[in-house]
Design a protein around this motif. Sequence first.
Motif, PDB file in Angstrom:
ATOM      1  N   THR A 164      49.393  46.575  30.236  1.00  0.00           N
ATOM      2  CA  THR A 164      50.097  45.436  30.345  1.00  0.00           C
ATOM      3  C   THR A 164      51.335  45.631  31.272  1.00  0.00           C
ATOM      4  O   THR A 164      52.009  44.786  31.703  1.00  0.00           O
ATOM      5  CB  THR A 164      50.554  44.492  29.296  1.00  0.00           C
ATOM      6  N   ARG A 197      52.529  43.827  35.025  1.00  0.00           N
ATOM      7  CA  ARG A 197      51.656  42.659  35.207  1.00  0.00           C
ATOM      8  C   ARG A 197      52.350  41.093  34.675  1.00  0.00           C
ATOM      9  O   ARG A 197      53.095  41.494  33.934  1.00  0.00           O
ATOM     10  CB  ARG A 197      50.224  42.679  34.374  1.00  0.00           C
ATOM     11  N   GLU A 253      48.694  37.123  35.512  1.00  0.00           N
ATOM     12  CA  GLU A 253      47.692  38.326  35.677  1.00  0.00           C
ATOM     13  C   GLU A 253      47.147  38.577  34.309  1.00  0.00           C
ATOM     14  O   GLU A 253      45.911  38.810  33.965  1.00  0.00           O
ATOM     15  CB  GLU A 253      48.422  39.642  36.213  1.00  0.00           C
TER      16      GLU A 253
END
Length: 159
Positions: A118, A121, A125
């Motif tokens: 992650t 992002r 996203e």
Amino acid sequence: MIVSLVGLGTGLTVVGHHPDAKIPSAVALCIASTLAYVAFFSIGLGPVTGVYNSEIFPLQVRALGFAVGVACNRVTSAVISMTFLSLSKGITIGGSFFLYSGIAAVGWVFFFTCLPETRGRTLEEMGKLFGMPDTDMAEAHNAAAKEKAVEMPAVLGND
């Protein structure tokens, strides 16, 4: 964590096989393994519930998702705590930690194969990554913007 649990299982197995003997190297291995486990848990798996849950859930359900993650974490901890004595009697105390190391290894494989990275992002996203429709993400973004707009005057003192 896995190596630490294997070390702890090894040390406890050696001590268990020689109950009347003093084996300082096995005791030292147990102490070092315990300290290493706590250190690696604290920088790795320990904060995952809070960090990962706060990154993957959209704003509308973030608090609920975080609460469910914490609840699952606590229930798992309770199950491990309540079954440890019975488990250690059934498969020895060293065997218990070998079992925990196996579970940790399966968990490691799961984390690296099923949970996406992650870092860097955006929420949009992440929503796409987890299959959230664009309309839901737009609504989440608009709700967050409205919430910030409502909170901002109170923060700045412009009531």
